[in-house]
Design a protein around this motif. Structure first.
Motif, PDB file in Angstrom:
ATOM      1  N   VAL A 419       5.603  55.900  17.033  1.00 32.15           N
ATOM      2  CA  VAL A 419       5.361  54.844  18.017  1.00 32.15           C
ATOM      3  C   VAL A 419       6.223  55.100  19.251  1.00 32.15           C
ATOM      4  CG1 VAL A 419       5.561  52.365  18.461  1.00 32.15           C
ATOM      5  CG2 VAL A 419       4.785  53.188  16.221  1.00 32.15           C
ATOM      6  N   ASP A 420       5.627  54.973  20.415  1.00 30.94           N
ATOM      7  CA  ASP A 420       6.362  55.092  21.681  1.00 30.94           C
ATOM      8  C   ASP A 420       6.838  53.698  22.079  1.00 30.94           C
ATOM      9  OD1 ASP A 420       7.317  55.550  24.224  1.00 30.94           O
ATOM     10  OD2 ASP A 420       5.616  56.765  24.872  1.00 30.94           O
ATOM     11  N   PHE A 421       8.045  53.343  21.660  1.00 32.15           N
ATOM     12  CA  PHE A 421       8.535  51.990  21.894  1.00 32.15           C
ATOM     13  C   PHE A 421       8.726  51.688  23.378  1.00 32.15           C
ATOM     14  CE2 PHE A 421       9.686  52.360  17.402  1.00 32.15           C
ATOM     15  CZ  PHE A 421       9.327  51.112  16.933  1.00 32.15           C
ATOM     16  N   LEU A 422       9.122  52.676  24.167  1.00 29.18           N
ATOM     17  CA  LEU A 422       9.289  52.415  25.600  1.00 29.18           C
ATOM     18  C   LEU A 422       7.948  52.170  26.275  1.00 29.18           C
ATOM     19  CD1 LEU A 422      12.150  54.698  26.962  1.00 29.18           C
ATOM     20  CD2 LEU A 422      12.173  52.274  26.386  1.00 29.18           C
ATOM     21  N   ALA A 423       6.902  52.862  25.828  1.00 33.60           N
ATOM     22  CA  ALA A 423       5.564  52.597  26.370  1.00 33.60           C
ATOM     23  C   ALA A 423       5.120  51.178  26.026  1.00 33.60           C
ATOM     24  CB  ALA A 423       4.559  53.620  25.844  1.00 33.60           C
ATOM     25  N   LEU A 424       5.425  50.725  24.806  1.00 27.96           N
ATOM     26  CA  LEU A 424       5.109  49.350  24.432  1.00 27.96           C
ATOM     27  C   LEU A 424       5.849  48.371  25.338  1.00 27.96           C
ATOM     28  CD1 LEU A 424       5.193  49.397  20.507  1.00 27.96           C
ATOM     29  CD2 LEU A 424       3.248  49.811  22.034  1.00 27.96           C
ATOM     30  N   ALA A 425       7.145  48.631  25.572  1.00 25.77           N
ATOM     31  CA  ALA A 425       7.936  47.737  26.425  1.00 25.77           C
ATOM     32  C   ALA A 425       7.370  47.690  27.842  1.00 25.77           C
ATOM     33  CB  ALA A 425       9.387  48.207  26.443  1.00 25.77           C
ATOM     34  N   GLU A 426       6.987  48.836  28.359  1.00 28.27           N
ATOM     35  CA  GLU A 426       6.423  48.899  29.711  1.00 28.27           C
ATOM     36  C   GLU A 426       5.147  48.069  29.806  1.00 28.27           C
ATOM     37  OE1 GLU A 426       5.432  52.852  30.880  1.00 28.27           O
ATOM     38  OE2 GLU A 426       5.172  52.345  32.987  1.00 28.27           O
ATOM     39  N   SER A 427       4.295  48.175  28.804  1.00 26.86           N
ATOM     40  CA  SER A 427       3.040  47.421  28.810  1.00 26.86           C
ATOM     41  C   SER A 427       3.278  45.931  28.700  1.00 26.86           C
ATOM     42  CB  SER A 427       2.141  47.894  27.654  1.00 26.86           C
ATOM     43  OG  SER A 427       1.707  49.216  27.871  1.00 26.86           O
ATOM     44  N   VAL A 428       4.268  45.529  27.904  1.00 28.63           N
ATOM     45  CA  VAL A 428       4.602  44.111  27.770  1.00 28.63           C
ATOM     46  C   VAL A 428       5.003  43.531  29.121  1.00 28.63           C
ATOM     47  CG1 VAL A 428       6.329  42.519  26.845  1.00 28.63           C
ATOM     48  CG2 VAL A 428       5.208  44.158  25.334  1.00 28.63           C
ATOM     49  N   LEU A 429       5.883  44.220  29.833  1.00 26.33           N
ATOM     50  CA  LEU A 429       6.376  43.709  31.115  1.00 26.33           C
ATOM     51  C   LEU A 429       5.276  43.693  32.170  1.00 26.33           C
ATOM     52  CD1 LEU A 429       9.867  45.460  31.204  1.00 26.33           C
ATOM     53  CD2 LEU A 429       9.298  43.152  30.443  1.00 26.33           C
ATOM     54  N   ASN A 430       4.325  44.626  32.075  1.00 28.12           N
ATOM     55  CA  ASN A 430       3.211  44.639  33.017  1.00 28.12           C
ATOM     56  C   ASN A 430       2.178  43.562  32.712  1.00 28.12           C
ATOM     57  OD1 ASN A 430       4.217  46.803  34.486  1.00 28.12           O
ATOM     58  ND2 ASN A 430       3.138  48.332  33.256  1.00 28.12           N
ATOM     59  N   ALA A 431       2.115  43.140  31.443  1.00 31.27           N
ATOM     60  CA  ALA A 431       1.053  42.211  31.029  1.00 31.27           C
ATOM     61  C   ALA A 431       1.395  40.755  31.300  1.00 31.27           C
ATOM     62  CB  ALA A 431       0.746  42.397  29.541  1.00 31.27           C
ATOM     63  N   SER A 432       2.679  40.395  31.180  1.00 34.05           N
ATOM     64  CA  SER A 432       3.039  38.986  31.287  1.00 34.05           C
ATOM     65  C   SER A 432       4.320  38.822  32.090  1.00 34.05           C
ATOM     66  CB  SER A 432       3.225  38.374  29.892  1.00 34.05           C
ATOM     67  OG  SER A 432       3.635  37.024  29.993  1.00 34.05           O
ATOM     68  N   PRO A 433       4.374  37.810  32.957  1.00 32.14           N
ATOM     69  CA  PRO A 433       5.577  37.604  33.780  1.00 32.14           C
ATOM     70  C   PRO A 433       6.675  36.824  33.074  1.00 32.14           C
ATOM     71  CG  PRO A 433       3.932  35.978  34.352  1.00 32.14           C
ATOM     72  CD  PRO A 433       3.308  36.843  33.277  1.00 32.14           C
ATOM     73  N   ASN A 434       6.394  36.266  31.911  1.00 34.01           N
ATOM     74  CA  ASN A 434       7.312  35.291  31.315  1.00 34.01           C
ATOM     75  C   ASN A 434       7.755  35.656  29.915  1.00 34.01           C
ATOM     76  OD1 ASN A 434       7.204  33.442  33.576  1.00 34.01           O
ATOM     77  ND2 ASN A 434       5.124  32.927  32.898  1.00 34.01           N
TER      78      ASN A 434
END
Length: 516
Positions: A419-434
């Motif tokens: 699993v690419d955990f940093l890619a997951l983190a990047e997508s989370v921050l791009n998907a939601s502001p809160n």
């Protein structure tokens, strides 16, 4: 180990490893025999080979998806008689199967997060990829002791594509052989929580979401099984302008002329091995079945090779690294974005982007924007992979607890990738502001912070015989052992929780204390 992915995300990613050693590759394609006399290990292997012979090589993502979930004998969707994928008698064993303490601590984590968020109402508990239901059973048994929390739970949703596994889950969680049909899937009363239903869906898109719901989402060893695309940075590669790919939202054009890069990303695709080349390998030279498929480097661009490596600065930093290998999982990014939107609401829609693949099911967080006046909920991801690097050369097969080629016996071998955990983190921050992200932290740190040693000691004091005592002792120590045979270092935990202006609240298990 830093427990805040925002910090990790802003650090420079180290380079992926160069040209693979674990993949069997052939440069720019091969030829293979399409003779009907060839014997294939499984019907799915034959079906895949015939399809590739007819239409051309397929991506690793398509190969993984067919091997794992094909109705024609996929690993998780095939009907098994006398064989179970999970457990000591199956192909692999997961943390909940090793020790009941794992699921108990996950249940405690959910309860602690519910307290920290002010005892929300209208709670949904969601698990994606629930396996045999062992984790959810331990979670529900644990939280059933906390009556106020239980009374807030509206429904339990299990996202499961396999009818065979769904029936196993129903027997364990609802004491029924087969759940009843419902508007969005299947349903049965939960045996642990009276008055609460368990609802099965084939896709998380069917799980209701609204601005008033509080979702608590679990993903244990889920993302490692989602399909990946693999790309290699080929030096001195020239992509002709005619390689432009048309999509419904506009063309994807490769850069040509003097401004063209010296290296270009090419997708590694799957083709059958040739019968003639296989026959040159003496049968006595290996105990494993000969791989029936192999990776080849695509000579021409694919939609994925022109698009996916451009989606993150982490990949762009490798554009000048000849023969670098990267793995990208669009489905993983879609799922984690859906988690973030359910917890924190949607980011404002951006300009449309080309589709990732016409045959790849995606979960768009922008197709139905969600506004939450009060953010709530949490997601806990437990899986294995590197903390801060891009995975490469990690596609693996496992059968009967032993590693094997991912290109042998399709449908009989479990496939996974880091699993690419940093890619997951990047997508989370791009998907939601809160929302905010914590982790990844090592599983040993997470379980240790949750009190695994103390819980184990209490169970050991109550053990009735030496066999039970030995099983408990061996199990909990394996979960936190940081050595090569343990799971404490390889496995990671990551959490998504609501963002609160003016303060950062670390969840319990990630450096925080129980509050509320």
């Amino acid at each position: 180990m830093r427990s805040n992915s925002l910090t990790l995300f802003r650090t420079a990613a180290r380079c992926a490893r160069p040209c693979p050693t674990s993949y069997r590759t052939a440069q720019y394609g091969i030829r293979w025999s399409s003779s009907g006399e060839r014997q294939w290990s499984t019907p799915l292997a034959k079906s895949l080979a015939e399809a590739i012979t007819t239409t051309g090589p397929i991506s690793v993502a398509s190969y993984m998806r067919q091997c794992l979930t094909s109705p024609e004998g996929g690993y998780y969707t095939r009907q098994t008689t006398g064989h179970d994928q999970f457990g000591a008698k199956g192909d692999f064993i997961t943390s909940p199967e090793i020790s009941q303490i794992f699921g108990e601590l996950v249940g405690i984590w959910l309860y602690a997060e519910w307290l920290a968020q002010g005892r929300k109402e209208k709670v949904q508990i969601i698990e994606v990829g629930p396996g045999r239901g062992t984790l959810m059973d331990d979670v529900l048994r644990t939280i059933s002791s906390f009556k106020p929390f239980v009374q807030s739970i509206e429904a339990i949703y299990l996202v499961e594509a396999s009818p065979h596994l769904r029936n196993q889950q129903a027997r364990r969680l609802a004491d029924t052989e087969e759940p009843s049909k419902s508007d969005i899937g299947w349903t049965a009363p939960c045996k642990r929580i009276p008055g609460c239903n368990i609802i099965w869906c084939e896709d998380i898109r069917f799980v209701p979401k609204d601005e008033t719901s509080t979702p608590f989402i679990l993903a244990h060893e889920f993302f490692d099984a989602l399909p990946i695309h693999v790309f290699q940075n080929i030096p001195e590669s020239k992509i002709p302008a005619s390689s432009t790919i048309l999509t419904p939202t506009g063309p994807i054009k490769p850069t040509t002329g003097p401004q063209a890069p010296k290296n270009n990303w090419h997708e590694l695709v799957v083709t059958p091995t040739s019968s003639s080349s296989d026959s040159k390998i003496p049968a006595s030279s290996t105990k494993e079945p000969r791989p029936e498929f192999q990776l080849t480097v695509s000579k021409t661009p694919t939609p994925h090779s022109l698009y996916l490596p451009k989606t993150s600065p982490r990949y762009k930093k490798l554009e000048n690294t000849p023969n670098a290998i990267i793995e990208i999982s669009p489905e993983s990014l879609s799922y984690i974005s859906d988690f973030a939107v359910r917890i924190g609401g949607s980011n404002p829609p951006t300009s449309p982007t080309p589709p990732l693949c016409t045959t790849t099911p995606t979960i768009s967080s922008q197709s139905a924007p969600l506004k939450k006046s009060t953010t709530s909920g949490a997601a806990l991801i437990l899986d294995y992979g590197p903390s801060s690097t891009i995975p490469s050369n990690t596609l693996r097969g496992i059968r009967s607890h032993k590693p094997c080629s991912p290109f042998s016996s399709p449908g009989l071998v479990d496939l996974s990738a880091d699993v690419d955990f940093l890619a997951l983190a990047e997508s989370v921050l791009n998907a939601s502001p809160n929302v905010e992200i914590h982790g990844p932290v090592e599983q040993a740190f997470f379980l240790g912070s949750m009190g695994i040693k103390e819980r184990a000691e209490r169970l050991l004091r109550g053990a009735k015989d030496e066999e039970t005592r030995k099983r408990l002792e061996t199990g909990w120590k394996r979960l936190v052992d940081r050595g090569p045979d343990g799971m404490g270092k390889t496995y990671k935990a990551m959490a998504i929780v609501p963002w609160q202006e003016g303060r950062v609240r670390r969840p319990v298990g990630f450096g925080g204390d129980v509050v509320g």
